[in-house]
Design an enzyme around this catalytic site. Structure first.
Site, PDB file in Angstrom:
ATOM      1  N   ARG A   4      -0.433   3.889   2.263  1.00 34.74           N
ATOM      2  CA  ARG A   4      -0.686   3.396   0.912  1.00 34.74           C
ATOM      3  C   ARG A   4       0.392   3.889  -0.032  1.00 34.74           C
ATOM      4  O   ARG A   4       0.848   5.025   0.061  1.00 34.74           O
ATOM      5  CB  ARG A   4      -2.039   3.903   0.402  1.00 34.74           C
ATOM      6  CG  ARG A   4      -2.372   3.418  -0.999  1.00 34.74           C
ATOM      7  CD  ARG A   4      -3.598   4.109  -1.569  1.00 34.74           C
ATOM      8  NE  ARG A   4      -3.424   5.556  -1.710  1.00 34.74           N
ATOM      9  CZ  ARG A   4      -2.786   6.129  -2.714  1.00 34.74           C
ATOM     10  NH1 ARG A   4      -2.224   5.407  -3.667  1.00 34.74           N
ATOM     11  NH2 ARG A   4      -2.674   7.447  -2.783  1.00 34.74           N
ATOM     12  N   THR A   5       0.785   3.008  -0.928  1.00 34.05           N
ATOM     13  CA  THR A   5       1.602   3.411  -2.066  1.00 34.05           C
ATOM     14  C   THR A   5       0.868   2.978  -3.323  1.00 34.05           C
ATOM     15  O   THR A   5       0.031   2.074  -3.289  1.00 34.05           O
ATOM     16  CB  THR A   5       3.013   2.777  -2.053  1.00 34.05           C
ATOM     17  OG1 THR A   5       2.884   1.368  -2.061  1.00 34.05           O
ATOM     18  CG2 THR A   5       3.802   3.238  -0.854  1.00 34.05           C
ATOM     19  N   SER A   6       1.203   3.616  -4.431  1.00 35.55           N
ATOM     20  CA  SER A   6       0.495   3.345  -5.684  1.00 35.55           C
ATOM     21  C   SER A   6       0.975   2.083  -6.378  1.00 35.55           C
ATOM     22  O   SER A   6       0.215   1.448  -7.088  1.00 35.55           O
ATOM     23  CB  SER A   6       0.648   4.524  -6.642  1.00 35.55           C
ATOM     24  OG  SER A   6       0.091   5.674  -6.077  1.00 35.55           O
ATOM     25  N   THR A   7       2.240   1.735  -6.195  1.00 36.51           N
ATOM     26  CA  THR A   7       2.775   0.566  -6.895  1.00 36.51           C
ATOM     27  C   THR A   7       3.553  -0.315  -5.935  1.00 36.51           C
ATOM     28  O   THR A   7       3.997   0.117  -4.869  1.00 36.51           O
ATOM     29  CB  THR A   7       3.722   0.993  -8.041  1.00 36.51           C
ATOM     30  OG1 THR A   7       4.817   1.709  -7.483  1.00 36.51           O
ATOM     31  CG2 THR A   7       3.006   1.856  -9.065  1.00 36.51           C
ATOM     32  N   GLN A  54       7.244   0.606  -4.632  1.00 37.62           N
ATOM     33  CA  GLN A  54       7.473   1.754  -3.745  1.00 37.62           C
ATOM     34  C   GLN A  54       7.626   1.292  -2.299  1.00 37.62           C
ATOM     35  O   GLN A  54       7.024   1.835  -1.382  1.00 37.62           O
ATOM     36  CB  GLN A  54       6.325   2.757  -3.865  1.00 37.62           C
ATOM     37  CG  GLN A  54       6.254   3.432  -5.214  1.00 37.62           C
ATOM     38  CD  GLN A  54       5.068   4.375  -5.296  1.00 37.62           C
ATOM     39  OE1 GLN A  54       4.003   4.100  -4.769  1.00 37.62           O
ATOM     40  NE2 GLN A  54       5.259   5.500  -5.965  1.00 37.62           N
TER      41      GLN A  54
END
Length: 189
Positions: A7-10, A13
């Site tokens: 997972r990445t936040s944005t 990324q």
């Protein structure tokens, strides 16, 4: 089966997501769930939910870093309890936590103990704050939502609607519906 979660936040990324996917592939993950969403917005973490649902007894869920899986220690505890209940181990590559080993379980149990300690301290402070507010005459407590809907509950029940549907329709807990129905029957006797 070894299941990976990345997972990445944005959305921007991409390099971070690619690095996680590479690490998970090296770790032998046969299926990888990926998403790009903030850990704070738990309602949108659909791929994490899919990964947990997909996992079966004897599987191992792998993440590259702890912060990719959980937003807090308390959140980690909830996730690990769900995995443990299914007989699924957890491996966190960065940090060498692997619940298939005694050492990994020790590390995870230490994190769990810290989370429980933090929660108990927070609840103690909350109780102290409530007692102080009550003493000052400032504490009103939470407004009872289900009791305010007692007439609606009784009306829907008299129309033949089952209790679970009543709870769903009115947006209250099923135990509240059963309690109000029980209290109404006791008063009728």
């Amino acid at each position: 089966m070894i299941i990976g979660y990345a997972r990445t936040s944005t959305l921007d990324q991409k390099a971070g997501l690619a690095a996680q996917q590479r690490d998970l592939a090296v770790a032998g993950c046969e299926k990888v769930f990926t998403e790009q969403v903030s850990s704070v917005d738990m309602l949108k973490r659909e791929k994490l939910e899919e990964a947990i649902e997909f996992a079966r007894e004897g599987d191992v869920m792998v993440v590259s870093k702890l912060d990719r899986l959980a937003r807090s220690v308390a959140h980690l505890v909830k996730i690990t309890e769900r995995l443990e209940a299914k007989g699924v181990a957890l491996r966190i590559l960065d940090g060498a936590i692997d619940t298939t080993t005694a050492n990994g379980r020790l590390h995870l149990n230490m994190l769990t103990s810290i989370a429980q300690f933090e929660r108990e301290i927070m609840l103690e402070r909350q109780r102290e704050g409530i007692a102080k507010a009550k003493a000052a005459g400032l504490y009103k407590g939470r407004k009872p939502t289900a009791k305010a809907k007692a007439d609606d509950i009784l009306k829907l029940e008299s129309e033949g609607m089952p209790p679970l549907k009543i709870a769903e329709t009115l947006g209250i807990g099923k135990s509240s519906v059963y309690r109000i129905l029980s209290e109404a029957k006791e008063k009728a006797v």
